[in-house]
Structures are given as structure tokens and as C-alpha cells.
Design an enzyme around this catalytic site. Sequence first.
Site, PDB file in Angstrom:
ATOM      1  N   GLY A  25      -5.574   0.912  -9.711  1.00  9.52           N
ATOM      2  CA  GLY A  25      -5.216  -0.400  -8.905  1.00  9.52           C
ATOM      3  C   GLY A  25      -5.811  -1.533  -9.508  1.00  9.52           C
ATOM      4  O   GLY A  25      -6.077  -1.672 -10.795  1.00  9.52           O
ATOM      5  N   GLY A  26      -5.722  -2.693  -8.914  1.00 10.36           N
ATOM      6  CA  GLY A  26      -6.221  -3.864  -9.329  1.00 10.36           C
ATOM      7  C   GLY A  26      -7.399  -3.933  -9.866  1.00 10.36           C
ATOM      8  O   GLY A  26      -7.799  -4.853 -10.678  1.00 10.36           O
ATOM      9  N   VAL A  30      -8.907   5.068 -11.602  1.00  9.83           N
ATOM     10  CA  VAL A  30      -9.482   6.478 -10.933  1.00  9.83           C
ATOM     11  C   VAL A  30      -9.268   7.623 -12.030  1.00  9.83           C
ATOM     12  O   VAL A  30      -7.910   7.861 -12.403  1.00  9.83           O
ATOM     13  CB  VAL A  30      -8.910   6.601  -9.606  1.00  9.83           C
ATOM     14  CG1 VAL A  30      -9.616   7.857  -9.044  1.00  9.83           C
ATOM     15  CG2 VAL A  30      -9.022   5.255  -8.927  1.00  9.83           C
ATOM     16  N   ASP A 139      -8.306  -3.626   4.100  1.00 11.70           N
ATOM     17  CA  ASP A 139      -7.194  -3.519   3.461  1.00 11.70           C
ATOM     18  C   ASP A 139      -6.436  -2.422   3.831  1.00 11.70           C
ATOM     19  O   ASP A 139      -6.027  -1.400   2.846  1.00 11.70           O
ATOM     20  CB  ASP A 139      -7.403  -3.304   1.926  1.00 11.70           C
ATOM     21  CG  ASP A 139      -6.015  -3.338   0.841  1.00 11.70           C
ATOM     22  OD1 ASP A 139      -5.128  -3.871   1.421  1.00 11.70           O
ATOM     23  OD2 ASP A 139      -5.920  -3.049  -0.097  1.00 11.70           O
TER      24      ASP A 139
END
Length: 722
Positions: A25-26, A30, A139
Site C-alpha cells: 500500500g501507500g 505486507v 479509512d
Amino acid sequence: MDAKDSYIGLMLDNRYEIVEKVGEGGMAVVYKARDHRLGRFVAIKILRPEYARDEEFRRRFHAESQAVAMLSHPNIVAVYDVNRSQGIEYLVMELIDGITLKHYMSLKDRLNWREALHFTTQIVRALSHAHSRGIIHRDIKPHNIMVLRDGSVKVADFGIARFASAQSTLTQEALGSVHYISPEQAKGGACDARSDLYSVGVVLYEMLTGRLPFEGDSAVAIAIQHINSMPLDPREIDESIPVGLEEITMHAMCPDIERRYQSADEMYQDLEQFRKDPNTVFGYIDSADEPTRKIPAVSDAQPHQTSQQQKAAVRTAKPEVKKKKKKEPRGRSRFGIVAMIFAVLLVLALVAVMIRFLWQVVDPLINPENTKVSVPDFVEMGLLYDDVMEQYDVSNGGDFTIVESTTVEYADEPAGTVLKQSPSAGRSVEPGATVTLTVSRGPRTIELPDLSDYEYRDAENEIRRLDLNVGETQYEFSETVLQNDVIRTDPPAFSSLGEGETVTLYVSLGPETEQSVMPDLVGRTEQDAISAIEALGLTYGGTRTQESDKPAGEVVNQSIPAGMDVDKGTQVVLYVSNGAFYVDPSAEVSEEPSEEPSVEPSAPVSTEPSTEPSAPASSEPVSSEPSDVPAGPASSEPTPSTEPSTAPTPATSSRMLSITLPQDGRETVKVTIYVGGVSVHNATVNTAEMVYTVAISGTGTQQVEIYFDDVLHDSYSVTFGR
């Protein structure tokens, strides 16, 4: 090795071995990792270097992550640890075997409303747990919700989004999240638990309609729509969506935060009420009483704005409301008026303080008999409220007017014990002054609701929501309660329990079915086999004939293999030989009788081919017919056997079928399997299993048909080998 995969093979904290990358992700990447200490796989989220280098960011990240690690809920991805090793900042999380809700939605285009309700209820439960611990997600979107194989969901990245939001701007990179943000987030303002509920409403809207409520060419354009516009009602897109579920969706998405759901528990109550009665109508009018507002054309009308100007436009964008222009007073600035008002208030406050001081000093001199009394420490005494009233209240000759506070306090102290007092101990007060005491109501008790007929996973979630513990589940057969539903609880319903006490669920296995062991019917006559089937309480399902070298009427196969446990009443089909290839062993070897009496051999004649040369032929003729074989030594080839050859018996074998169950909102489905037109399996299964495995048997190549609730689902050929 590629730079972005340089972590693979690394051992963190001498414990976590990174195996492979599973996503990014940003803020972080992971990886799947092996926990060598506990012997399990986990997910490791490693912060990107640009974030890991910021000392203040790391401090806040650790504090927030440790708070998230305190969450424990079946619908939340567990955070096991937050640590720093070899200069790497990382989180250790539960490894989920599933796909994101976004991926799941892309596979199905539009979800059945029952499935959307099922997922939303679990998301709201997760938020209720997190919000009660003071943690806001910030989010919520399908990308952060994982769908497991059993149909349950888990919400990921709790509390982490606040850091991403602090670093990000409304650019194209933010497009994935901006579709789901609340109006207050779009304006750059503070958000709370109600902001998460707005995002849940958007996710529910997308599941029901198959589309997002707002679309645009840029993140800024979409954000402005969240602030200034209202989407189409879901039923305008799909009339089959129930009215009550549409109302829940639009109430959660209300732009006015004060008119939105005020808590996750409030939204959960509506979802539960609708689940029990899909005809429920709540009467919310959030979307109907506010016309759609015009959206400024950010990308068209202002093509040359900078990103900073676009962000400013988002923060300040509001509905156009005409207001009267306020005239400025002449000869005096607005600042001067405020300063004057502040000065007056300051003078009044000083005068009040001086008056109170003078009164405290002068009053004892003027009225020496008006002596004050000191307030005892009722808390330290450990007295009950009734005892304080009896000894100190003016009605009983005491110095104080004792009253009980209306505040409800649960404590381990016995009910009626004084916990707090006002004024505090040691204060000097006038005789007869009021002393307010807060008393204990005793330990907090929780009334256990009636959980009978709840699906056991819903019951477990309800028990945890009440801050109680779930004991080891017990299973029983029941003629009246559906399989996997709760029969009763221990303690029973409506019991008063203390926080943290354990509740045991007794769950139904459905009606108890008596079973029998399937006998071996092959080789029996048809009538004998039918008698054996009926004697065991099984059902005779008819007879099918097939070509065989067995005598006509003899059983050569059976629909259920011998030795298998079967429920009483199960249908059994018999396969009986038609005798097509059967040869009676007592039949004559030769069709032409010999004219001369045949000479019996002194020893049995073997039908096996001889490996030794034959003896010379006898001089005595065997038949009066001329021989076609030339004279001379006998051939070394074996003499053909006079017995007919035996054809191989068709083989009976079993095959395992893995059937993907429908995920259309049905909790159970009846699965019926036909092999060669014969029903060989019939069972009602829970769709939460997702994949149902069953053994079938047969011979040769057969057509297999699979039915769900008596509707054909699939049909294909299966070859049963040896």
C-alpha cells in the site's frame, strides 16, 4: 534479487522469517512470514523507508499500533506485535486466508441484498468494538475488508489510516479512498466514529447497486461531490432492494454528521431489526428532504488551479446560500468592540472575587456565633449511605443536609457504600450545608438475553459485545431447533451476570438420524437384496439392468458401497445382470458329436498351454472325418481351450466430488446428486462451508447431475475406474 524483494529471507527479531510478498500500500509492504517461536504463519507489514525515518511518525505509529493490538474481535484482523528490528519498523498481524471485499465484489458484480446485509452487520460489529475502545478507523473501504472462506469478514488497518491521512493529499493516488470518505474528511476537518459509519454506508451502497455513489475525473472532484451532492437512491438503480435497507444505507450516508447514525450500536440495532423483519420501514428522510446541490466543475471550469488551490476549494466548498451583507459599524473596528467587551467582563470578575474575599474575612468578625464546621471523610470511613444519614443529617440532629447523587456507580463495594463526596473531606462549610454523596450500586450486572434460535456465531458475537466470555460450545441433537442454531445457554437466558463471566452455548446438530452399515449385496439375487435393504430400514430405489457375465437376476453392483454408514431411509439402487455374457458351465464343449466313443484320458486335461513338445499323435483315428491338419508331429502351440473365455466384471469404484455451494444469501441448501439418472445423495448443508465434499460410486462412464434446492446446477460425465 529485486530491490523491492530484498526483505525476503530476512529474519526479524530472530523470530520472524519473511517468506514472500503478499501485498503493498501507500505506507507499507505486507509479507507472509513464519513465526518460528509459535510455529505459525503471520503477516508482517513493513513501513516504507520514508515513513520509518521520521522519529515523530515512528513514535505515534508505535503508540497507535499498540492501542490497536488491544482490540480482540472475530471481525477484526488481529495485531500481535509492533516492533523495530535492524532499522525496520514493522507490524505483526494475523495472516488471513481470503480475498478483499473489493475483489469479491468484482467477481460478483452486484451482491444479493441478503449477502450485503450479512457483510455489513459484521463490519458494524467490528466498528462497535473498536469505537468502544476509542479507536477510529478513518479509512473504511472494501480494500480494507477481508472475506474469509467461511463467509465471515475481518476489517484490517484499524487506526493506521490517521498517519496516511496526515501525509496524503487529494491527488489521483488517493482516488481509491476518496470514494468512501465522509464530507467532514473531504473538508479536511476532524472526524469521529460517525465518519466511519458514513464510509460503511458507501460500502453498503456499492454492494447493493454494483456502483459507487460518486464518480469523477480526479480525487478533488469526487471529494466535492461528497460535500455538495446527494447520490441516487439505491432503489432508483435496483427496485428489488428492500426499502428498509435503502433507508439504512442513506441514513448512514447523511452529509449532516448530526443527523447521521450517532454510533455503530445504533446502526447495528437497525440492521438486526431489518434482518428479523425485512419488511421494516424506519421512516428516515435524509435523502428525500434535501435536493441535489450543483457540484462545481473543478476539472472543467478551473483547469489551471494548482493542487493547493484545489485542496482549498474542497475545504471551503459549501452549498450556495444567499445571506444579507452585514454592515460594519462606522468609526469603530470590530476588534475594538471585542476588546471592550473583554475588558468589561474582566473587571466584573475581579469585583466578584474581591466581594467574596471580603465577605469571608468580614463575616466571622460581624457574626462570631456563625462558626463553620469541617466536612468529615465519609469515603474513608467506609460507611453506608443510611449510616451517614442517621449520624450526620440535620433531620437527625446533625450538621449537614445529606443527599444522594443521581450518578450511577457500579463497584465491588457493597451496595450503598459511599464512594465519593462533595464537598471534599476537610472543607469548612456553614452548618446545614448540603453534602452530596455518590454511593455504590454494587458490582455491575449484565442481563443475559435470550439467545435461543440465534445462529451460533451471531450468539458468540452478542456475548462478546456484552463483555462476557464464550465457553466451549456444546452440541446436541434437536428435533425442533435448526442445525447450528442455539438451543439454550448456561447460565440460562435473563440471568444476571458479572462482567467477564463465561456463557456456554448449546448448539443444535439437527434431528438425530439413526444409521446403518451398508451391506454387500453383490452376488445375491434381486429379491434377497431387496429384503436385506428393507430389513435395515433403508429404501429400495429400484433396479437397473446391465450387461454382465453373471446369471440373469444376480446383483452385480449397488448405488452405495458396502461398509459405508448411511442414514435410515436412504435410497439404495440395485444393478442386476441381464445375463448377456453368461455361459452355463455345464454346457457341451463340442457342438459335433463324435462317431466313435471318445477315449477318456487317464489324467485330467489341462487347459493351460504346455511348455513341453507334444507326444507323437496316436495311430488310432479320433474321428471318421478327414483331418485338415497335415500329418506329422503335433504342433507345439497350445491347444485352444474348449471352455468359453470369461469377460471381466465392470469395476465399481468411488469418486470424491467437491461442490462449490451458492453464496447468494441462502443459509442452507439441499444438495441432490444423480448418477446415471439415479439419486445417490440427498443432504441439506450450510452454505457457510462454501465447498461441500461427498463420495459417490459407480461403474464405467456415468452422467452426474447436481441439483441445488431441486434446481439443476451442473451436469457432466464421470468415469469410474478400477
